[in-house]
Design an enzyme around this catalytic site. Sequence first.
Site, PDB file in Angstrom:
ATOM      1  N   HIS A   1     -21.829  -0.172  48.555  1.00  0.00           N
ATOM      2  CA  HIS A   1     -22.546   0.145  49.977  1.00  0.00           C
ATOM      3  C   HIS A   1     -21.768   1.156  50.909  1.00  0.00           C
ATOM      4  O   HIS A   1     -22.326   1.482  51.574  1.00  0.00           O
ATOM      5  CB  HIS A   1     -22.576  -1.250  50.705  1.00  0.00           C
ATOM      6  CG  HIS A   1     -21.393  -1.686  51.444  1.00  0.00           C
ATOM      7  ND1 HIS A   1     -21.858  -2.858  52.232  1.00  0.00           N
ATOM      8  CD2 HIS A   1     -20.132  -1.545  51.339  1.00  0.00           C
ATOM      9  CE1 HIS A   1     -20.544  -3.045  52.880  1.00  0.00           C
ATOM     10  NE2 HIS A   1     -19.666  -2.401  52.267  1.00  0.00           N
TER      11      HIS A   1
ATOM     12  N   GLY B   1      -3.987   2.092  42.396  1.00  0.00           N
ATOM     13  CA  GLY B   1      -4.562   3.185  42.074  1.00  0.00           C
ATOM     14  C   GLY B   1      -5.854   3.861  42.830  1.00  0.00           C
ATOM     15  O   GLY B   1      -6.192   3.061  43.952  1.00  0.00           O
TER      16      GLY B   1
ATOM     17  N   PHE C   1      -9.674   4.323  42.277  1.00  0.00           N
ATOM     18  CA  PHE C   1     -10.745   3.970  41.364  1.00  0.00           C
ATOM     19  C   PHE C   1     -11.606   4.808  40.824  1.00  0.00           C
ATOM     20  O   PHE C   1     -12.381   4.970  40.058  1.00  0.00           O
ATOM     21  CB  PHE C   1     -11.493   2.708  41.671  1.00  0.00           C
ATOM     22  CG  PHE C   1     -12.006   2.507  42.949  1.00  0.00           C
ATOM     23  CD1 PHE C   1     -12.941   3.533  43.637  1.00  0.00           C
ATOM     24  CD2 PHE C   1     -12.300   1.215  43.792  1.00  0.00           C
ATOM     25  CE1 PHE C   1     -13.456   3.313  44.777  1.00  0.00           C
ATOM     26  CE2 PHE C   1     -12.654   1.110  44.968  1.00  0.00           C
ATOM     27  CZ  PHE C   1     -13.496   2.366  45.474  1.00  0.00           C
TER      28      PHE C   1
HETATM   29  N1  SAM Z   1     -13.623  -5.886  48.329  1.00  0.00           N
HETATM   30  C1  SAM Z   1     -13.293  -6.238  49.502  1.00  0.00           C
HETATM   31  C2  SAM Z   1     -14.121  -7.322  50.273  1.00  0.00           C
HETATM   32  O1  SAM Z   1     -15.222  -7.294  49.945  1.00  0.00           O
HETATM   33  O2  SAM Z   1     -13.694  -7.937  51.060  1.00  0.00           O
HETATM   34  C3  SAM Z   1     -12.782  -5.003  50.569  1.00  0.00           C
HETATM   35  C4  SAM Z   1     -14.214  -3.975  50.468  1.00  0.00           C
HETATM   36  S1  SAM Z   1     -13.711  -2.705  51.527  1.00  0.00           S
HETATM   37  C5  SAM Z   1     -15.196  -2.229  51.908  1.00  0.00           C
HETATM   38  C6  SAM Z   1     -13.329  -1.351  50.439  1.00  0.00           C
HETATM   39  C7  SAM Z   1     -12.173  -1.582  49.443  1.00  0.00           C
HETATM   40  O3  SAM Z   1     -12.031  -0.363  48.861  1.00  0.00           O
HETATM   41  C8  SAM Z   1     -10.832  -1.412  50.501  1.00  0.00           C
HETATM   42  O4  SAM Z   1     -10.076  -2.391  50.318  1.00  0.00           O
HETATM   43  C9  SAM Z   1     -10.373   0.142  50.060  1.00  0.00           C
HETATM   44  O5  SAM Z   1      -9.207   0.158  50.335  1.00  0.00           O
HETATM   45  C10 SAM Z   1     -10.820   0.272  48.739  1.00  0.00           C
HETATM   46  N2  SAM Z   1     -10.971   1.716  48.267  1.00  0.00           N
HETATM   47  C11 SAM Z   1     -11.414   2.570  48.879  1.00  0.00           C
HETATM   48  N3  SAM Z   1     -11.311   3.731  48.110  1.00  0.00           N
HETATM   49  C12 SAM Z   1     -10.651   3.538  47.035  1.00  0.00           C
HETATM   50  C13 SAM Z   1     -10.101   4.144  46.216  1.00  0.00           C
HETATM   51  N4  SAM Z   1     -10.785   5.355  45.813  1.00  0.00           N
HETATM   52  N5  SAM Z   1      -9.596   3.401  45.032  1.00  0.00           N
HETATM   53  C14 SAM Z   1      -9.438   2.073  45.104  1.00  0.00           C
HETATM   54  N6  SAM Z   1      -9.831   1.354  46.149  1.00  0.00           N
HETATM   55  C15 SAM Z   1     -10.458   1.803  47.358  1.00  0.00           C
HETATM   56  C1  ASE Z   2     -17.680  -1.822  54.686  1.00  0.00           C
HETATM   57  C2  ASE Z   2     -17.960  -3.029  55.424  1.00  0.00           C
HETATM   58  C3  ASE Z   2     -17.917  -3.091  56.937  1.00  0.00           C
HETATM   59  C4  ASE Z   2     -17.223  -0.514  55.699  1.00  0.00           C
HETATM   60  C5  ASE Z   2     -17.098  -0.699  56.951  1.00  0.00           C
HETATM   61  C6  ASE Z   2     -17.493  -2.019  57.556  1.00  0.00           C
HETATM   62  C7  ASE Z   2     -18.276  -4.115  57.571  1.00  0.00           C
HETATM   63  C8  ASE Z   2     -18.161  -3.535  58.983  1.00  0.00           C
HETATM   64  N1  ASE Z   2     -17.820  -2.238  58.855  1.00  0.00           N
HETATM   65  O1  ASE Z   2     -17.471  -1.654  53.451  1.00  0.00           O
HETATM   66  C9  ASE Z   2     -18.659  -5.506  57.213  1.00  0.00           C
HETATM   67  C10 ASE Z   2     -20.291  -5.609  57.318  1.00  0.00           C
HETATM   68  N2  ASE Z   2     -20.573  -5.695  58.815  1.00  0.00           N
HETATM   69  C11 ASE Z   2     -21.328  -4.737  59.390  1.00  0.00           C
HETATM   70  C12 ASE Z   2     -21.720  -4.855  60.625  1.00  0.00           C
HETATM   71  O2  ASE Z   2     -21.894  -3.826  58.492  1.00  0.00           O
END
Ligand code: SAM
Ligand code: ASE
Length: 354
Positions: free
Chosen positions: A262, A242, A244
């Site tokens: 973030h 979905g 979020f």
């Molecule tokens: N929580 C994980 C971690 O810390 O390793 C992943 C963080 S990553 C920066 C952001 C996650 O949010 C991704 O897996 C992305 O696919 C998901 N995401 C982004 N927009 C979303 C949305 N509108 N609905 C659900 N998930 C979403």
């Molecule tokens: C996010 C996390 C990261 C989106 C883009 C990103 C990271 C790298 N690119 O949510 C992991 C954290 N590392 C750095 C260098 O910011």
Amino acid sequence: MNERQEVEAPAVDMYPRKILEYMEGFLISKVVFSACELGVFDALLSAQRPLSAEEIGRATGASLDGTERLLAACTGLHLLTTQQQDGQALYSNTEQARLYLTRSSPLSLYQSIQYSSRTIYLCWHYLTDAVREGRNQYEKAFGVESKDLFEALYRSDEEMVKFMQLMNSIWNICGKDVVTAFDLSPFKVICDLGGCSGALAKQCTSAYPECTVTIFDLPKVVDTSREHFLSGADRRIGYCEGDFFKDAMPDADLYILARILHDWSDQRCIQLLRRVYQAGRPGSAVLLVEALLHEDGSGPLTVQLYSLNMLVQTEGRERTAAQYAALLAAAGFSNIQHRLTGKIYDAVLGHKEV
Ligand code: SAM
Ligand code: ASE
């Protein structure tokens, strides 16, 4: 005595040691990136004995002269050690290189390094523009529109998999600390919003054997996570597809948002946290997993740099514990606490009152 100090003290100050070091910071990054990409550490691992520059060059398909210089730099960086044998240098991986820079190690940072090399490095070419314009640089760096953040981040299936691999690797190193920063054992039903590859979900089920975790993420991320990352091995981990910002969220005692806020502006964060607050029953909680800035912004340097990375790559920023507490409070959460882990990522816990 006094005389000597007067002569020497200004001479030391006149040498811009730090600035010269910062000028070559990116050279160091590139040495590590290239050595990984060429497979230097992997070649040494599979040989199971020290190798000469010639042997490493042959194994990696690289020139002898280039290999010699790269190996020398890796030795200077304490990623390799050398020993002399019959007048030639033989190279070995250091323990850190073997553990973190070889592809097959369970603690490997290889995929993170690949992402840094192929994506983050290219975005940072436009850091000056990002600061000037106050926004990310996907259009300049990759020619993709940045209207929808994750459409830009996931501009191809290949890019999405690379991003998921980046997200995956750090939780083998910092995951246990963040899930045990607070005692989460009262929360049996956990939903990991934006749970991605499932690496943090795995850390939850291993720290709390009685819990179940539902990974909530975009449909194509869930598909890829199922197929390539978790493959159904842990029955306590399930999925829900979905958006979020739009779709209904699973019922849970605890919602984890790791490195989610973030990515987004304050306004989007509050919008998302309000939806989490609505979804949870009274007595439920939310755990934010983020790299926290000091309250006065004075550090940690890693988080200050990550905040610039959020500028070039996302719509968000890194924040202080007080800033996260304000976002949580604006969405209705109370009894907000934070815990520092001493590693990159920290934890903030908020509650929905009974
Ligand atoms: N929580 C994980 C971690 O810390 O390793 C992943 C963080 S990553 C920066 C952001 C996650 O949010 C991704 O897996 C992305 O696919 C998901 N995401 C982004 N927009 C979303 C949305 N509108 N609905 C659900 N998930 C979403
Ligand atoms: C996010 C996390 C990261 C989106 C883009 C990103 C990271 C790298 N690119 O949510 C992991 C954290 N590392 C750095 C260098 O910011």
